[in-house]
Write a protein that holds these residues in place. Structure first.
Motif, PDB file in Angstrom:
ATOM      1  N   LEU A 156       0.814  -1.077   0.023  1.00 12.81           N
ATOM      2  CA  LEU A 156       0.060  -0.077   0.020  1.00 12.81           C
ATOM      3  C   LEU A 156       0.771   1.145   0.111  1.00 12.81           C
ATOM      4  N   ASP A 157       1.680   1.176   0.696  1.00  9.87           N
ATOM      5  CA  ASP A 157       2.738   2.341   0.596  1.00  9.87           C
ATOM      6  C   ASP A 157       3.391   2.494  -0.625  1.00  9.87           C
ATOM      7  N   ASP A 158       3.860   1.572  -1.118  1.00 13.50           N
ATOM      8  CA  ASP A 158       4.288   1.645  -2.538  1.00 13.50           C
ATOM      9  C   ASP A 158       3.428   2.436  -3.470  1.00 13.50           C
ATOM     10  N   ILE A 159       2.131   1.662  -3.423  1.00 10.55           N
ATOM     11  CA  ILE A 159       1.259   2.328  -4.310  1.00 10.55           C
ATOM     12  C   ILE A 159       0.893   3.873  -4.183  1.00 10.55           C
ATOM     13  N   HIS A 160       0.981   4.083  -2.799  1.00  6.64           N
ATOM     14  CA  HIS A 160       0.777   5.508  -2.301  1.00  6.64           C
ATOM     15  C   HIS A 160       2.009   6.455  -2.896  1.00  6.64           C
ATOM     16  N   ASP A 161       3.109   5.647  -2.715  1.00  9.70           N
ATOM     17  CA  ASP A 161       4.342   6.388  -3.112  1.00  9.70           C
ATOM     18  C   ASP A 161       4.225   6.778  -4.795  1.00  9.70           C
ATOM     19  N   THR A 162       4.051   5.713  -5.246  1.00  9.76           N
ATOM     20  CA  THR A 162       3.776   5.739  -6.762  1.00  9.76           C
ATOM     21  C   THR A 162       2.749   6.706  -7.233  1.00  9.76           C
ATOM     22  N   ILE A 163       1.417   6.713  -6.843  1.00 11.26           N
ATOM     23  CA  ILE A 163       0.542   7.584  -6.969  1.00 11.26           C
ATOM     24  C   ILE A 163       0.916   8.988  -6.720  1.00 11.26           C
ATOM     25  N   GLU A 164       1.844   9.349  -5.732  1.00 15.01           N
ATOM     26  CA  GLU A 164       2.477  10.717  -5.225  1.00 15.01           C
ATOM     27  C   GLU A 164       3.372  11.098  -6.141  1.00 15.01           C
ATOM     28  N   ARG A 165       4.039  10.093  -6.676  1.00 17.39           N
ATOM     29  CA  ARG A 165       5.312  10.546  -7.680  1.00 17.39           C
ATOM     30  C   ARG A 165       4.636  10.906  -8.830  1.00 17.39           C
TER      31      ARG A 165
END
Lengths: 496, 216
Positions: A156-165
């Motif tokens: 989830l954190d990765d997804i969050h980071d990807t989306i943020e990026r």
């Protein structure tokens, strides 16, 4: 028989003889009084009528001249206004040719500028920001609890980071495109300025044409007034003509003074060329030659001004073909330049002769010959004057034309004034002649006042005698009247 | 229109007739210088007069200077004669040359034993008439005391029509101071001689008034 013998015909005593002559003359004058009076009065009437007729004729002539003068003034004014209008049209034509002939190009330029601005404007249109769903997804993923499996939490954190990026990238892209749009808007600025400048140019051109059209309107109004032959227009033109006459006269006077100076510069050295002793009429040949040179210069000036169409004294030159006119300009200018050079050299020679003359005078006076210092300054001055004056004289054509045109009006006005004065004088003479006749009649009676007095006295006595003779008859008439009345009244009583 | 053309033609004819070349008004001066006795001492004054003439005579005018001696009716007595050129520069040169000649003569003059004024006057009329000048002058710089050589005949009328004779600087002689009538009679005699010849006569003793010299 001489007049003195005739005078002393009656007596050797001058007084007695004069007295007898006087009596004879007075007697003759007394008996010839009535026909003499008639002759004198008739003569006076004849003279008065003659003068009146003359005055009327002169008046009529004056009116005709006035009419003619008005026609001349109006025609001149008409021509002048036509010239002015023509000139204004030429100016408008020049403006149109110069500025408005390039109007299609200008129009294209403006259109291009507008297209460019439009394209840039389109290019600078703002792209919509990233959709709000992204934010919701980020927010939702951020809110998922990290309980349980750490792997899921990491995912989830990765997804969050990807989306943020991805969101950051989008923002970056958006900023970049905004910068590009700003650049496009910056590029539009000179195009705007250019457009504004072009429009200003068009505005000033149109305004210039509008001003010219106002002048043309004004001239057209004047022209219309002149065409209608208004008195106001005639008065205006007369006043303008008089002003022209005096101004051009003044300028001509100045030109004549210049001509005299020019003559003085070249007359003496001319005697070195054509000799100083030969004479043509009252003038020396050298003076005539100098005058001829000046006159030729003036004539060349006239032709030059005519060829340049500054003056219109010779219509034949004005109507020449342009090529021929240009040739004439060249020829007259060349002749003027040659004459100016001749004059400059003559002026120098004059200076040399003056110096020689001065040296001779000093030598004859027994003085030591002294060479003046800085003699070259007046020498150069004279040469320059000799060169410039012919060209200055060439411009005489302009005031000369004004003077000739205005002098027609002035001569007409002078003629009218003279004729009016003559008419007045004729009337005055007629009046004086008539009154003079009366005066002569009275003077005639004064000479024979003695027999007239005697006649008057005798006449009075005769009348008194008549009255006295008539008085007894009157008394008798009165008594008869009374008697008749009394008889009438007695008859009435009887009747009653 | 015809009248205008006729008027123009008439004006042109009159204008052209007025413009035909005419003879210039020129002057001719013949100056006689007395060289007898002590009068030569007065010649310095004559130089002044000649310089005045050179300064005032114009182009085309003529000037001659001759001496009065024992027998003056001769071309040999003419010191110098000239008709000034029509060009001013040439005329100036002629005037300078004339002045030089007169200066040389005054410097080397010798007294003559007799005074033949009438002969000089006769010679002057010949010269003046030959010049054809419109104004003619004879200037006699002398005491006017004629002293003829034995055998010379001068008691006849000299033709002086159209010529003005001016006696200059007529000095008083010793006898004149004793009896002034001598002086007056001498002048009267010359006046009569000139007037009889048809000329005009003037005496000018005040050399400060030279401006009246060439007035007709």
């Amino acid at each position: 028989m001489s007049s003195s013998n005739l005078w002393l015909l009656w007596s050797n005593n001058a007084g007695v003889s004069t007295g007898i002559w006087f009596i004879i003359i007075v007697t003759l004058m007394y008996f010839g009084r009535t026909p003499a009076h008639e002759i004198l009065r008739g003569l006076a009437r004849l003279l008065r009528n003659g003068f009146r007729y003359t005055s009327r004729s002169i008046n009529s002539l004056s009116k005709r001249l006035q009419q003619r003068n008005k026609e001349v003034i109006l025609t001149a004014g008409k021509e002048s206004t036509e010239r002015l209008i023509e000139r204004e049209f030429h100016r408008v034509n020049a403006v149109v040719e110069r500025d408005l002939s390039s109007y299609p190009a200008l129009h294209r330029q403006i259109s291009d500028s507008i297209n460019r601005i439009e394209e840039d404007y389109r290019g600078s249109t703002e792209t919509p920001p990233s959709p709000p769903a992204w934010l919701d997804a980020v927010e939702t993923i951020a809110k998922i609890p990290r309980t349980g499996d750490p792997t899921i939490g990491r995912i989830l954190d990765d997804i969050h980071d990807t989306i943020e990026r991805a969101h950051k990238d989008t923002l970056k892209e958006y900023r970049k495109s905004s910068l590009g749009r700003h650049d496009l808007l910056k590029k539009m600025l000179p195009a705007w300025r250019r457009l504004s400048q072009d429009l200003n140019d068009v505005k000033s051109t149109i305004e210039g044409i509008q001003e010219r059209s106002k002048i043309i309107d004004h001239q057209m109004e004047t022209y219309e007034e002149i065409r209608q032959g208004n008195d106001r227009a005639a008065r205006m033109l007369t006043s303008s003509s008089l002003t022209q006459f005096f101004i051009s006269g003044l300028v001509l006077f100045i030109a004549i003074m210049g001509g005299i100076i020019n003559f003085q510069l070249i007359a003496l050295p001319m005697s070195e060329m054509v000799g100083g002793t030969a004479q043509l009429g009252p003038l020396s040949t050298a003076d005539v030659a100098a005058l001829v040179i000046i006159m030729v210069e003036v004539a060349m000036g006239l032709f030059l001004m005519e060829s340049l169409r500054i003056t219109r004294l010779f219509p034949i030159i004005g109507t020449m073909e342009d090529q021929m006119r240009r040739r004439m300009i060249l020829i007259t200018f060349t002749i003027l330049a040659i004459l100016a050079s001749v004059e400059a050299s003559l002026a120098y020679m004059r200076d040399l002769l003056a110096a020689d003359r001065e040296a001779l005078t000093q030598s004859l006076a027994g003085m030591e010959i002294v060479q003046a210092q800085f003699r070259w300054i007046p020498s150069i001055g004279q040469m320059v004057m000799g060169f410039i004056l012919p060209f200055a004289l060439a411009f005489v054509a302009i005031p000369l034309e004004s003077f000739i045109h205005s002098s027609r009006t002035v001569l007409g006005l002078t003629g009218i004034a003279v004729l009016r004065l003559l008419s007045f004088l004729a009337r005055l003479c007629g009046h004086i002649a008539f009154q003079g006749g009366n005066l002569l009649v009275n003077f005639y009676d004064l000479v024979i006042f003695l027999p007239l007095k005697i006649e008057h006295h005798l006449h009075q006595r005769q009348q008194l005698n008549l009255i006295k003779a008539e008085k007894p008859d009157m008394k008798k008439l009165a008594t008869d009247k009374k008697k008749t009345e009394s008889v009438k009244s007695s008859d009435g009583v009887h009747t009653l | 229109m015809k009248k205008l053309i006729l008027l123009f033609i008439l004006i042109t004819i009159f204008g052209l007739s007025a413009c035909t070349e005419t003879a210039p008004k020129t002057r001719a001066v013949y100056m006689l210088l007395d060289t007898s006795g002590t009068y030569t001492e007065e010649l310095k004054k004559a130089q002044t007069i000649i310089n005045y003439l050179l300064g005032n005579l114009a182009n085309g005018d003529s000037l001659a200077v001759a001496r009065i001696d024992s027998g003056s009716f001769s071309e040999k007595d003419i010191l110098h004669k000239v008709t000034f050129d029509s060009r001013p520069s040439r005329a100036n040169e002629q005037k300078r040359a004339f002045k030089r000649k007169v200066d040389e003569f005054v410097a080397s003059v010798k007294s003559a034993s007799h005074t033949d004024i009438s002969g000089g006057l006769l010679q002057a009329t010949e010269f003046l008439n030959e010049t054809g000048a419109s104004e003619k002058f004879v200037l006699i710089f002398s005491d006017m005391e004629e002293d003829l050589k034995k055998g010379h005949v001068r008691d006849f009328s000299i033709p002086l029509v159209g010529i003005k004779v001016v006696a200059l600087n007529v000095t008083k002689l010793r006898m004149d101071i004793v009896d002034p009538r001598e002086y007056l009679n001498r002048l009267d005699m010359w006046e009569k001689k000139v007037l009889d010849g048809g000329g005009k006569w003037t005496v000018l003793n005040d050399l400060e008034r030279l401006e009246n010299l060439l007035k007709v």
